[in-house]
Design an enzyme around this catalytic site. Sequence first.
Site, short mmCIF file in Angstrom:
data_model
loop_
_atom_site.label_atom_id
_atom_site.label_comp_id
_atom_site.label_asym_id
_atom_site.label_seq_id
_atom_site.Cartn_x
_atom_site.Cartn_y
_atom_site.Cartn_z
N ALA A 205 38.62 41.05 49.53
CA ALA A 205 37.93 42.04 50.33
C ALA A 205 37.50 43.26 49.51
O ALA A 205 36.32 43.71 49.36
CB ALA A 205 38.76 42.61 51.70
N GLU A 224 39.81 38.63 39.49
CA GLU A 224 40.84 37.85 39.37
C GLU A 224 41.41 38.17 40.83
O GLU A 224 41.90 39.07 40.96
CB GLU A 224 42.00 38.32 38.23
CG GLU A 224 41.28 37.87 36.86
CD GLU A 224 41.23 36.53 36.53
OE1 GLU A 224 41.72 35.72 37.27
OE2 GLU A 224 40.28 36.17 35.84
N CYS A 258 50.34 36.45 42.12
CA CYS A 258 49.29 35.75 42.60
C CYS A 258 49.04 34.21 42.66
O CYS A 258 48.37 33.63 43.33
CB CYS A 258 47.98 36.27 41.77
SG CYS A 258 47.81 35.99 39.95
#
Length: 471
Positions: A205, A224, A258
Amino acid sequence: MLANDVLTLVPAGPPSTISQTVARVRAGFDRGKTRSLAWREAQLNALLRMLKQEEPRILDALHRDLGKPKQEAASAEVLECAMNVRYLLKNLARWMRPERVATPLAAWPGRSQIVREPKGVALIIAPWNYPFSLVFHPLGGALAAGNSVVVKPSELAPATSALIAELYPRYLDPDCVAVVRGGVAETTELLAERFDHIFYTGNGAVGRVVLEAAAKHLTPVTLELGGKSPAYVDRSADLDVTTKRLSWAKFYNCGQTCVAPDYALVHRDVYEPFLSKLVEAVQAMWGADPRLGTDYGRIVNAHHHARVMRLIASGGTPVLGGKGDVAQRYIAPTILRDVHASSAVMHEEIFGPVLPVLPVDSVEQAIAFINAREKPLALYAFAKDAPVCERFQNETSSGGITINHAMLHLTIPGLPFGGVGASGMGAYHGQFSMDTFSHRKAVHRRALWGEPELMYPPYDDRKLAWIRRLF
């Protein structure tokens, strides 16, 4: 990657401290200060000194922000950065040399090369989950490439952010490196400035907002991002090894990584024993009650604690965990079974210590399940059967893949680290960092002799015939 706030673009106002900061580091770049090998090596060596001399303070700040165990903080946030900087120093002089390329006959007499030049002033916007290394890892690449840099550390890791702001002028050139602290307002103001490259780590977003801001100046961007990185466990997998490696990767940094496995697809033939062994592996590492030990991290804040607890409640039956304590920012390592593919925990990036485990009937079903979703940042396949692993490598798309382990591909300096599609664009680490923050300029040097009259008017059929012979 996840962020707590959503950015919105606002019109630029009168000159501010931020615009003055950007102007200062641009002036340092425009003076040519960053271009020499000596300056670049000096900055990288200063980074190494900082990592060594300030390690106790770095680890303390990370513990205050995220409850990071010392070993996790030292290995992922300090050692990994140091390895990258040493790799840059070892190869920098070679990477800076012009690269010769073949010159076709039509362009003779002359020679051609690729010259890497710094892009200019780079903006690095860092996340909160690895709030130190995800500042200094890309910063090392930007400095190696000869850029001035403005860094925006995450406000959600305030102790680490404050330490970064204190340390950088003591070790790095303040004419060419600056740190801007703050939240959404400061980030929005930074994005209104003109940069020569923007490097953002976070969620999709905000990544879209970064791209929108960059488009106004046609600024190149590296994103990233993250997403839902799957793991597949084949019926041929070594379950003892697989569950140990998966549990480490999933619950490292309390799941706030992540490239952590976001869900596991397990062949139905080994589904039940896999769950049993996974519970055993988790308890062997962190004990029956991880909150009593010192080896298990914490959720970054109450907002994200509530978000992860909501995902746990969205669907599935806890095989392990499922409980949390917001006062301690604690969520137990959680394994979910009986998870429906349409539940929120299977659609949102979890970014916490929760692993949904779904059974599949075949390799084909697992590959189809993965390919029906956004391309992940990472993918993991566990199997003794080599052709199964080859299928996941060749028939799926992801930023990177590790076979029979998880997350390790990002620790290898010679490999690019980055996403594809919704999980990001561009890559860095090692030479890929150098390339990301450099412009590869085409250079052709023509001799003053041997002027080919064929290329100049007046044109005729004879000249055209000779030109055709060149091709």
